[in-house]
Structures are given as C-alpha cells and as structure tokens.
Motif scaffolding. Structure first.
Motif, mmCIF file in Angstrom:
data_model
loop_
_atom_site.group_PDB
_atom_site.id
_atom_site.type_symbol
_atom_site.label_atom_id
_atom_site.label_comp_id
_atom_site.label_asym_id
_atom_site.label_seq_id
_atom_site.Cartn_x
_atom_site.Cartn_y
_atom_site.Cartn_z
ATOM 1 N N UNK A 173 0.625 -0.794 -0.232
ATOM 2 C CA UNK A 173 -0.112 -0.420 0.067
ATOM 3 C C UNK A 173 0.727 1.440 0.105
ATOM 4 N N UNK A 174 1.969 1.030 0.635
ATOM 5 C CA UNK A 174 3.091 2.458 0.871
ATOM 6 C C UNK A 174 3.385 2.454 -0.783
ATOM 7 N N UNK A 177 0.433 4.585 -2.378
ATOM 8 C CA UNK A 177 0.764 5.562 -2.818
ATOM 9 C C UNK A 177 1.653 6.492 -2.522
ATOM 10 N N UNK A 178 3.094 5.518 -2.482
ATOM 11 C CA UNK A 178 4.199 6.677 -2.953
ATOM 12 C C UNK A 178 4.353 7.051 -4.042
ATOM 13 N N UNK A 179 4.412 5.905 -4.885
ATOM 14 C CA UNK A 179 4.571 5.479 -6.841
ATOM 15 C C UNK A 179 3.866 6.612 -7.578
ATOM 16 N N UNK A 182 4.879 10.114 -6.535
ATOM 17 C CA UNK A 182 6.364 10.010 -7.122
ATOM 18 C C UNK A 182 5.750 10.597 -8.229
ATOM 19 N N UNK A 185 4.718 13.856 -8.993
ATOM 20 C CA UNK A 185 5.874 14.884 -9.469
ATOM 21 C C UNK A 185 6.376 14.971 -10.616
ATOM 22 N N UNK A 203 -4.343 6.908 -4.211
ATOM 23 C CA UNK A 203 -4.083 7.279 -3.297
ATOM 24 C C UNK A 203 -5.040 7.450 -2.296
ATOM 25 N N UNK B 14 10.122 0.273 -0.761
ATOM 26 C CA UNK B 14 10.718 0.907 1.265
ATOM 27 C C UNK B 14 11.634 1.714 0.242
ATOM 28 N N UNK B 17 11.452 4.420 -1.827
ATOM 29 C CA UNK B 17 10.675 5.457 -1.226
ATOM 30 C C UNK B 17 11.383 6.503 0.720
ATOM 31 N N UNK B 20 13.773 8.098 -1.667
ATOM 32 C CA UNK B 20 13.102 9.574 -1.786
ATOM 33 C C UNK B 20 11.840 10.618 -0.504
ATOM 34 N N UNK B 24 13.608 14.547 -0.430
ATOM 35 C CA UNK B 24 12.727 15.714 -0.823
ATOM 36 C C UNK B 24 12.946 16.582 0.420
ATOM 37 N N UNK B 118 4.238 5.261 7.995
ATOM 38 C CA UNK B 118 2.737 5.654 7.236
ATOM 39 C C UNK B 118 2.009 5.043 5.959
ATOM 40 N N UNK B 119 0.510 4.836 5.682
ATOM 41 C CA UNK B 119 0.707 4.423 3.799
ATOM 42 C C UNK B 119 0.972 5.435 3.171
ATOM 43 N N UNK B 120 0.531 6.575 3.870
ATOM 44 C CA UNK B 120 0.826 7.920 3.192
ATOM 45 C C UNK B 120 2.025 8.628 2.949
ATOM 46 N N UNK B 121 2.217 8.752 1.499
ATOM 47 C CA UNK B 121 2.934 9.192 0.985
ATOM 48 C C UNK B 121 3.538 10.351 1.575
ATOM 49 N N UNK B 122 3.129 11.186 2.106
ATOM 50 C CA UNK B 122 3.353 12.954 2.070
ATOM 51 C C UNK B 122 3.734 12.647 4.239
#
Lengths: 383, 146
Positions: A173-174, A177-179, A182, A185, A203, B14, B17, B20, B24, B118-122
C-alpha cells in the motif's frame, strides 16, 4: 438353666452348622466367589460367578482359569499368582474376564494366598461399569486436552496472521501511495486534471485500505486481549464522551441526557471502546438532525436483567437489514453520507460477547436508533 | 559531511521510497543500505571492503526494519547493543508493525525510537523530515569510540 457341655457329637454338629452357614453365604453372595487350585483350575464357583460371566459352573471348571483372562492381562495375573504362591495376599487386583457372549468384564479381586493344601479362596467384584466410566473420563480428558492445544494453536496462528496482515499488507500500500505521488510529481505540469484526479483516487483508495487493515487489527486485538474486571462508571464515561463530542462542534443543536451512577463490573478499557463506538455512532448519525437528542440510560426487563442503552433521534437504519448491522465491514449507509469502515458495531458485539452479554438494535428509519446491551458473567478467557 | 545513515530494509520499494523521502527533505547524507539482517551485521561488525571497520566510520543513525530475512531486526538490535563499539549508536525502528509485542521488545532491547511507516507518502516524507532533523542535526551523538 440347662448348661450344655461340649461333647464330641455337639462339636460335629457345630462344624456342620458352620458349613451350612458358609454354604448359605456362598450361594447368596452377590459378588463372585471361587476356590482355585495350584494347578490353575477353578475348583468351585458360586452362582454369582456363573451369572456374572454367563458360563455354567462345569464350563468354568473345565479349563485353566487363565484361558478366561484377557490376553493383555495374563502377564499381570501371572505375576500376581507368583505373589500368592509366595504367601502374599492380593488385594484389589483388577483384570478382565471373557464372558460367554464374548464381551469382557472387569473384576476386582481379593485373594488369600494358597494354603498348605494348594487351595486358594478369592472374592471378586464386577467393576466393569466403574472401569468404563473411568475410561470415558480419561478419554474425555484426553479429548479436552487435544482441543485445548488445538485452540492454543489456532490462537497462535491468529496472532501470526494478524502480525503478517499488519506488516506485509501495508508495505504494498505504501508503494502504491508513494509511487502514485512520485508519478504525479514526475509528470508535473504535463499531467492534466483528469490524470491528476485518477492519481488522487489511487492514493485515496490506498489510504482507505490502510484504515481498513488497522481496524481489522484492532478488532482482532479485542478478542486476544486479557480481561481485567473492575467497577466501571458508565455514566461518567458517557458524560465525558458527550462533552468531547460537543467540543468538536459547539454550534450544533444537541441535547445529551445521561442517567447518573450507572456502575457495572466489567473491563474498563473494553467498555470505553464500546461506549465510544455507541456514542460516536449516535453523534455521527444525528449529524444531519436539526435538534439532535442522545440519551444514555438503563432499563430493567421483566426477568430482572438490566439493559443499558444509547438512544438517538438520527437517521436510524432499515430494520430489514438488522442482521447485517453487527457484521465486520458491513455498512448500511453510503460512505458519502456517513463515513466509516463498518467496524464499530462489530467491535461492540465482540466486547459485549466477551462480557457474556447480548446486544440489541431497534430503529424507526429517519426517527432514530436505540442500541441496548446486557452484561452477564464476564468471560475472562479469550476466544 | 561524514555522517552516514545505515538503512536496514529488505523491501526494494520501501528502500526507494525511504531514499526519496530523505532526498525530498534535502537530507543528502550518504545512505548505506543493508537488504537483510546478515548484511547489516556484516557492515557493522565485518572487516570486508566497504564495512564500517574498513572505512573506520560508524553510522550516525541506524534505521532498522523489524521483519527481515535471515537475521531479524530484533536480533540485529540485540547484537548492536551487545557489542561495545556499537552499543550507544542511535537505532530507530522503522517498521510497518504496531503490535504491542514488537514495541515492547524493541524498547526493552534498547531502541532509541520507534516509528511506524505511514501508508500515505506525504506523511512518510514528513516522518523522514522529522527523523533527519532530530537525529542528524539536533541530537548530539556519543563520541566515536575510535
């Protein structure tokens, strides 16, 4: 008074009287009695003996008695006979004898050692029923042990399952959401609003699944946690939650009623979760009411049981779907109208069940819902 | 800048990420990545090329995942705390699990911090920012035993 002096004749008649007495007892005894010889044959058996095993007396006397003994008991019986030959009496010795109908009977024996004529006297008792009951208990115990260990195994499995859900399902899931972020952006200004909308939904969905996984874990933890029983003041709990709700939206027209001093014997942490869910639901489902009303109190039923209730005048639910209400991830309202994962009432039911209680829901659609629960003798054991 | 970060993470996504998220936040420190517990131990305690001993340089901060192939994260932590040259290195558990059991065990073995990814990337980026700010700038590390 006439005094009788013992004479040779009276002695003889007394001996014959004694014999007569013993004969009577021998015949009347409800327990099998026998006389056996050192040659391994029975010499005399009483009627109880023949009745117990179903053979005639002559059948029993015609073969070595070991022939009637259960093959698994022969060695022990021979060992016991050795002791008798050495002059040691045998008390409460148990072995199995074959009956004429092919079944086996457990006999418990008291035997005097062989006398100087190579004769022994033995008294038996049919203990088959007792032995069978003992066997049944042993078997039940073994089954119970097996089931307990199966349960422990299942619990263990559940634990590692939850662990794996918690860890392994969240990693992808991460990445989703992350890609997605990405990609957004990376594309920058070349991403049009429609594309951006799609990525946002990717997301959003990943985040929602994250919430669902967390809720699922919370639910499984409820079942696994240990119970810690104490007096819990539900009225205070309700008051506190309602004032928290009020702070969330001070402008909302809402009236709270709490019956004071409702104290129960329960697990405080679990009851807090339960009350939070019920009051939180009442708050959520009255969010569209002009003047909302939430009430906490108790009713005594005709049979004396106490039902605690949380009542609201919100949107309610359709009673036709009541059977779905307490299932995990079941929702009777759309995500858009009332957000949620559908775990709250499943949680409530689990907590009530762990307290050996029941939960009830009634509603008139658009006129509110009432949730009632009872608390029985709490069950401290998980599952 | 010789403050290096040791990231112990088996999941390639992971890993990417995390890199990244650090990037950032302009955390430009060198990141050494170990893909399982054994690799991490080789880096920290081995003497091969590129190892900490070879470079005469220990990481400033260790980001440690718990569920790792071969040697688990908890075992890596246990070893770090058992050896004199690494016993005071800051170790941040960075994991998916929020099982009480893992939290309790990690703290009792002496982790310095426990962060659930966290699941959410932000939110992940924000977590990385705070970790970098705290452990690389604010926090004073114990003096290098070498």
């Amino acid at each position: 008074m006439k005094i009788q002096f013992p004479t040779k004749d009276t002695k003889a008649s007394e001996v014959s009287q004694d014999r007569e007495d013993y004969e009577q007892f021998f015949t009347l005894s409800m327990d099998p009695l026998c006389v056996a010889g050192s040659d391994g044959y029975l010499k005399r058996v009483n009627p109880a003996f023949t009745q117990t095993l179903g053979y005639s007396s002559s059948e029993l006397l015609s073969r070595p008695f070991l022939d009637f003994v259960h093959p698994e008991d022969v060695a022990r019986t021979l060992e016991e006979m050795k002791g008798l030959s050495a002059g040691r009496p045998s008390l409460h010795f148990e072995n199995r004898y074959r009956c004429k109908d092919g079944s086996w009977k457990w006999l418990a024996w008291n035997t005097e050692p062989f006398n100087e004529h190579g004769i022994l006297y033995a008294v038996a008792r049919d203990v088959t029923e007792k032995k069978n009951a003992e066997q049944a208990i042993l078997q039940l115990n073994a089954e119970l042990l097996a089931q307990t260990s199966t349960l422990a195994e299942l619990n263990q499995e559940l634990e590692s399952f939850s662990y794996s859900v918690s860890h392994d399902l969240r990693a992808p899931l991460r990445a989703i959401s992350g890609f997605a972020k990405a990609l957004e952006e990376h594309l920058g200004t070349s991403l049009d609003p429609i594309g951006a909308g799609y990525l946002l939904r990717v997301r959003d969905a990943a985040e929602r699944m994250g919430l669902l996984i967390d809720d699922l874990l919370k639910l499984s933890r409820l079942t696994r946690s240990e119970m810690n029983l104490k007096p819990v003041n539900l009225s205070e709990m309700a008051e506190k939650m309602m004032s928290t709700c009020r702070q969330l939206d001070p402008a909302k027209d809402i009236q709270f009623t709490v019956e004071p001093d409702i104290i129960v014997q329960a697990d405080p942490a679990l009851l807090e979760i339960l009350m939070n869910n019920l009051i939180g639901n009442a708050w959520k489902f009255t969010s569209k009411c002009r003047s909302a009303l939430i009430e906490f109190g108790r009713n005594v039923q005709q049979d004396g049981t106490i039902r605690y209730f949380v009542k609201d005048n919100g949107v309610g639910f359709d009673e036709r779907y009541r059977h779905l209400l307490f299932g995990a991830f079941q929702r009777l309202h759309s995500q858009r109208d009332f957000p949620g994962t559908g775990i709250g009432l499943a949680t409530v039911r689990r907590i009530v069940r762990r307290h050996d209680g029941e939960v009830f829901a009634t509603s008139v659609i658009h006129h509110g819902a009432t949730f009632e629960f009872t608390l029985g003798t709490p069950n401290p054991c998980p599952l | 800048m010789n403050k290096i970060i040791l990231l112990i993470e088996d999941n390639p996504y992971d890993e990417e990420l995390t890199l990244m998220a650090l990037d950032k936040n302009n955390i430009l420190n060198e990141v050494v990545v170990a893909r399982d517990g054994e690799e991490a131990l080789d880096f920290l305690f081995g003497s091969g090329p590129g190892s900490a001993a070879d470079r005469k340089l220990l990481p400033t901060i260790i980001l440690l995942d718990l569920k790792l192939p071969k040697v688990s994260g908890l075992d890596v932590l246990r070893k770090i705390r058992a050896e004199s040259q690494t016993q005071s290195l800051p170790v941040v558990i960075l994991t998916s699990s929020q099982e009480d059991k893992d939290l309790l065990e990690s703290y009792s073995l002496g982790c310095n911090s426990y962060v659930r990814k966290p699941v959410d990337f932000a939110m992940f980026v924000e977590a990385a920012r705070q970790l970098g700010l705290y452990w690389l700038l604010l926090n004073e590390c114990p003096p290098d035993p070498n």
